[in-house]
Design a protein around this motif. Structure first.
Motif, PDB file in Angstrom:
ATOM      1  N   PHE A  35       0.782  -1.222   0.000  1.00 33.66           N
ATOM      2  CA  PHE A  35       0.000   0.000   0.000  1.00 33.66           C
ATOM      3  C   PHE A  35       0.820   1.281   0.000  1.00 33.66           C
ATOM      4  O   PHE A  35       0.284   2.342  -0.288  1.00 33.66           O
ATOM      5  CB  PHE A  35      -0.940   0.035   1.210  1.00 33.66           C
ATOM      6  N   ALA A  36       2.087   1.232   0.334  1.00 33.86           N
ATOM      7  CA  ALA A  36       2.842   2.477   0.470  1.00 33.86           C
ATOM      8  C   ALA A  36       4.229   2.336  -0.128  1.00 33.86           C
ATOM      9  O   ALA A  36       4.823   1.266  -0.121  1.00 33.86           O
ATOM     10  CB  ALA A  36       2.951   2.861   1.939  1.00 33.86           C
ATOM     11  N   THR A  37       4.718   3.447  -0.664  1.00 32.23           N
ATOM     12  CA  THR A  37       6.102   3.513  -1.113  1.00 32.23           C
ATOM     13  C   THR A  37       6.810   4.556  -0.262  1.00 32.23           C
ATOM     14  O   THR A  37       6.246   5.604   0.037  1.00 32.23           O
ATOM     15  CB  THR A  37       6.200   3.912  -2.596  1.00 32.23           C
ATOM     16  N   THR A  44      14.268  12.502   6.893  1.00 34.58           N
ATOM     17  CA  THR A  44      12.815  12.291   6.865  1.00 34.58           C
ATOM     18  C   THR A  44      12.445  11.222   5.845  1.00 34.58           C
ATOM     19  O   THR A  44      13.070  11.095   4.798  1.00 34.58           O
ATOM     20  CB  THR A  44      12.083  13.597   6.512  1.00 34.58           C
ATOM     21  N   THR A  45      11.430  10.473   6.186  1.00 33.25           N
ATOM     22  CA  THR A  45      10.883   9.459   5.295  1.00 33.25           C
ATOM     23  C   THR A  45       9.437   9.817   5.027  1.00 33.25           C
ATOM     24  O   THR A  45       8.654   9.989   5.959  1.00 33.25           O
ATOM     25  CB  THR A  45      10.955   8.066   5.934  1.00 33.25           C
ATOM     26  N   THR A  46       9.082   9.952   3.761  1.00 32.92           N
ATOM     27  CA  THR A  46       7.701  10.245   3.396  1.00 32.92           C
ATOM     28  C   THR A  46       7.115   9.022   2.705  1.00 32.92           C
ATOM     29  O   THR A  46       7.799   8.319   1.972  1.00 32.92           O
ATOM     30  CB  THR A  46       7.611  11.461   2.463  1.00 32.92           C
ATOM     31  N   TYR A  47       5.842   8.794   2.965  1.00 34.95           N
ATOM     32  CA  TYR A  47       5.146   7.658   2.390  1.00 34.95           C
ATOM     33  C   TYR A  47       4.063   8.152   1.437  1.00 34.95           C
ATOM     34  O   TYR A  47       3.415   9.161   1.688  1.00 34.95           O
ATOM     35  CB  TYR A  47       4.496   6.797   3.480  1.00 34.95           C
TER      36      TYR A  47
END
Length: 81
Positions: A35-37, A44-47
């Motif tokens: 569902f997410a990349t 920072t990590t963004t999904y």
């Protein structure tokens, strides 16, 4: 006798917590991969949703709208009974 029962119980259920933790971690990674990349930039990590995840959300919204509409329609038509 008490020591024997304690030993049997620890042998039967000793690995249960570790197994449950491993299964939970595996399922979490599986759902995140579907569902997410993840995009990592610096600290920072963004999904973002994948295409499959977006389609699931869209169809879930349509299903929710239809279900609520049917519930409201049944509720309103029950006033005539």
């Amino acid at each position: 006798m008490s020591g024997l029962m304690t030993e049997i119980i620890s042998l039967l259920f000793g690995g249960l917590t570790a197994s449950a933790t491993a299964i939970g971690g595996g399922l979490s990674a599986y759902v995140t991969a579907i569902f997410a990349t993840a995009t990592v930039s610096g600290d920072t990590t963004t999904y973002a949703l994948t295409t499959f995840g977006g389609l699931i959300i869209i169809f879930a919204g349509i299903s929710l709208a239809i279900g609520l509409s049917r519930w409201v329609l049944n509720w309103v038509t029950s006033f005539g009974n």
